[in-house]
Each structure stands twice: as structure tokens, then as C-alpha cells.
Design a protein around this motif. Structure first.
Motif, mmCIF file in Angstrom:
data_model
loop_
_atom_site.group_PDB
_atom_site.id
_atom_site.type_symbol
_atom_site.label_atom_id
_atom_site.label_comp_id
_atom_site.label_asym_id
_atom_site.label_seq_id
_atom_site.Cartn_x
_atom_site.Cartn_y
_atom_site.Cartn_z
ATOM 1 N N ASP A 5 7.507 8.194 4.953
ATOM 2 C CA ASP A 5 7.547 8.430 3.515
ATOM 3 C C ASP A 5 8.686 9.402 3.229
ATOM 4 O O ASP A 5 8.822 10.434 3.908
ATOM 5 C CB ASP A 5 6.229 9.033 3.029
ATOM 6 N N ASN B 162 0.824 -1.212 0.000
ATOM 7 C CA ASN B 162 0.000 0.000 0.000
ATOM 8 C C ASN B 162 0.860 1.265 0.000
ATOM 9 O O ASN B 162 0.524 2.257 -0.661
ATOM 10 C CB ASN B 162 -0.930 0.012 1.213
ATOM 11 N N VAL B 163 1.950 1.226 0.756
ATOM 12 C CA VAL B 163 2.847 2.386 0.813
ATOM 13 C C VAL B 163 3.508 2.604 -0.549
ATOM 14 O O VAL B 163 3.597 3.738 -1.043
ATOM 15 C CB VAL B 163 3.914 2.212 1.905
ATOM 16 N N GLU B 164 3.972 1.531 -1.173
ATOM 17 C CA GLU B 164 4.586 1.646 -2.498
ATOM 18 C C GLU B 164 3.616 2.252 -3.502
ATOM 19 O O GLU B 164 3.984 3.121 -4.305
ATOM 20 C CB GLU B 164 5.049 0.277 -2.983
ATOM 21 N N ASP B 165 2.367 1.797 -3.451
ATOM 22 C CA ASP B 165 1.352 2.305 -4.375
ATOM 23 C C ASP B 165 1.068 3.778 -4.116
ATOM 24 O O ASP B 165 0.951 4.578 -5.059
ATOM 25 C CB ASP B 165 0.070 1.479 -4.225
ATOM 26 N N ARG B 166 0.958 4.153 -2.845
ATOM 27 C CA ARG B 166 0.679 5.550 -2.493
ATOM 28 C C ARG B 166 1.799 6.479 -2.947
ATOM 29 O O ARG B 166 1.551 7.553 -3.529
ATOM 30 C CB ARG B 166 0.471 5.675 -0.986
ATOM 31 N N ILE B 167 3.039 6.070 -2.708
ATOM 32 C CA ILE B 167 4.177 6.919 -3.074
ATOM 33 C C ILE B 167 4.303 7.021 -4.593
ATOM 34 O O ILE B 167 4.579 8.100 -5.135
ATOM 35 C CB ILE B 167 5.474 6.366 -2.450
ATOM 36 N N SER B 168 4.085 5.918 -5.293
ATOM 37 C CA SER B 168 4.147 5.952 -6.761
ATOM 38 C C SER B 168 3.118 6.933 -7.322
ATOM 39 O O SER B 168 3.416 7.732 -8.217
ATOM 40 C CB SER B 168 3.906 4.555 -7.335
ATOM 41 N N LYS B 169 1.907 6.882 -6.779
ATOM 42 C CA LYS B 169 0.850 7.777 -7.253
ATOM 43 C C LYS B 169 1.177 9.237 -6.933
ATOM 44 O O LYS B 169 0.891 10.134 -7.735
ATOM 45 C CB LYS B 169 -0.480 7.382 -6.628
ATOM 46 N N SER B 170 1.774 9.482 -5.767
ATOM 47 C CA SER B 170 2.092 10.861 -5.388
ATOM 48 C C SER B 170 3.156 11.463 -6.297
ATOM 49 O O SER B 170 3.222 12.684 -6.472
ATOM 50 C CB SER B 170 2.548 10.921 -3.925
#
Length: 221
Positions: free
Chosen positions: A179, A127-135
Motif C-alpha cells: 500500500d 479489495n485493496v482499491e476499496d481499502r485504500i479509498s476508505k483510508s
């Protein structure tokens, strides 16, 4: 004979007192000292940054011991950088904290800007990887890097343009996660080739710094 014994005791007392004073000086927080008595480096001359620095004794050359105000993580802090007080924020009950720091001299060949966002609680890695990629608006490929402690580090990097590169990542353990977003901007005086060389050199140094981040729990005294 008694005269010499008394003389010896006086000498030992003076030596012992000097030792105590030296130890006390080493244990004094930079925040409790006058700026003129501190090393002449931005991290210790900047009043706000001093609130995070735990000692005037470097942990290694060019770096000082750093503790977040939420007492949630430690790291080695670079002497040539300062914390930006305008963007610093602590959430309720110290469950989150945002810290940004950078060079104060924008004339550096490569200007670095760090942004760290701490959140309490063990994260779900995917979930963290996905959130950071999107940001970042990028399909980032994260790589785990061995650290100097029990905190795990994952990073990815990408080129925004010829002069600007970014490192994205996160540090985490069962206590919480951070993050990480870092921009590396080349000075306009550098051509593309020199910029690339400098970026490679600075990325290695950045990773070494990130490896010192340790998410901890420190009880209030």
C-alpha cells in the motif's frame, strides 16, 4: 631475458591486485564503511537509512539500490531522502513491513513524504482499491501504470487543499502487495500557481520512482 620476464610478472601481479581491490571496494556494503568515506548525500550519511542501501554505486543519477529489511521488495531510493526509524516496523516472519521516508529539509519547495506498507500474499485487487479509498476518505479512481519489472502498479491522486496533494496506490504481484501513500506539500513561499506547477513536476518524478518498486523473495543466506 629472465630478468625481464620476472619484471613483467611483477607488473602484472600489481595491476591484477589493483583490479581486485577496486572490485572489492565496489562490493562493500555502505553499512560496513565509515560515513566520511561515503558520498555526501542524506541517504548515505544517515546511519539508519544506510542499512537499506545496498551499494555506493548509484543505479541512476541521484538514486541508490534499496532493499527492505524483510527482503521483500527493492526500489531506486532517492539520495536526498532518509528512512524514518521511528515509524519502521517489521511483522512476524517478515510477513509485513512499514517504511516511511522523506526529505530532511522541510525548506524544500515541495516536501515529499512516502509511506509504504508491505503485506505478504497475493492480494485481491478490488479489495485493496476499496481499502485504500476508505483510508483516504475519497472515491479514488486507480490507473494502472507499466513498470520496469513484473510488479503491477496502480495509482490515484487527489488535491487535499491548495498546498497539499496526495498520491495513493499499491504495487502487487503473486508474492505480496504494498500500500502506497505519498503527500506532496508546497512550501508556504509558493503561491497557488507556482505550487500547481511544482506539484505536476514532482508527481511525474514520484511515478518514475514507484515504477522501480519490485516485490521479490530473497532467501536468507
Amino acid at each position: 631475458m629472465k630478468k625481464y620476464m620476472w619484471l613483467l610478472l611483477v607488473v602484472l601481479f600489481i595491476i591484477g591486485g589493483c583490479g581486485i581491490n577496486n572490485d572489492q571496494e565496489k562490493n562493500v556494503s555502505p553499512l560496513e564503511m565509515n560515513a566520511e568515506d561515503l558520498p555526501d548525500v542524506p541517504a548515505l550519511q544517515d546511519e539508519f537509512t544506510r542499512e537499506f542501501i545496498q551499494s555506493t554505486e548509484p543505479v541512476r543519477e541521484g538514486f541508490y539500490p534499496f532493499l527492505s529489511k524483510s527482503k521483500s521488495f527493492t526500489m531506486d531510493f532517492p539520495e536526498e531522502m532518509v528512512v524514518n526509524y521511528k515509524f519502521h516496523n517489521i511483522g512476524p516472519n517478515n510477513r509485513s513491513e512499514t517504511i516511511t521516508f522523506s526529505h530532511i529539509d522541510r525548506g524544500e519547495e515541495v516536501f515529499l513524504n512516502f509511506s509504504l506498507d508491505y503485506y505478504k500474499g497475493e492480494p485481491i485487487e478490488e479489495n485493496v482499491e476499496d481499502r485504500i479509498s476508505k483510508s483516504h476518505g475519497e472515491d479514488l479512481e486507480f490507473k494502472k501504470i507499466k513498470t520496469e519489472n513484473d510488479t503491477t502498479l496502480s495509482v490515484a491522486d487527489y488535491k487535499f487543499n491548495e498546498q497539499l496533494y496526495n498520491i495513493a496506490g499499491f504495487s502487487w504481484n503473486e508474492i505480496g502487495n504494498i500500500d502506497i501513500s505519498i503527500s506532496l506539500r508546497c512550501n508556504d513561499i509558493l503561491d497557488s500557481e507556482d505550487c500547481q506547477k511544482q506539484i505536476i513536476n514532482h508527481k511525474e518524478k514520484v511515478i518514475e520512482l514507484l515504477k522501480t518498486i519490485n516485490i521479490v523473495t530473497i532467501e536468507e543466506e
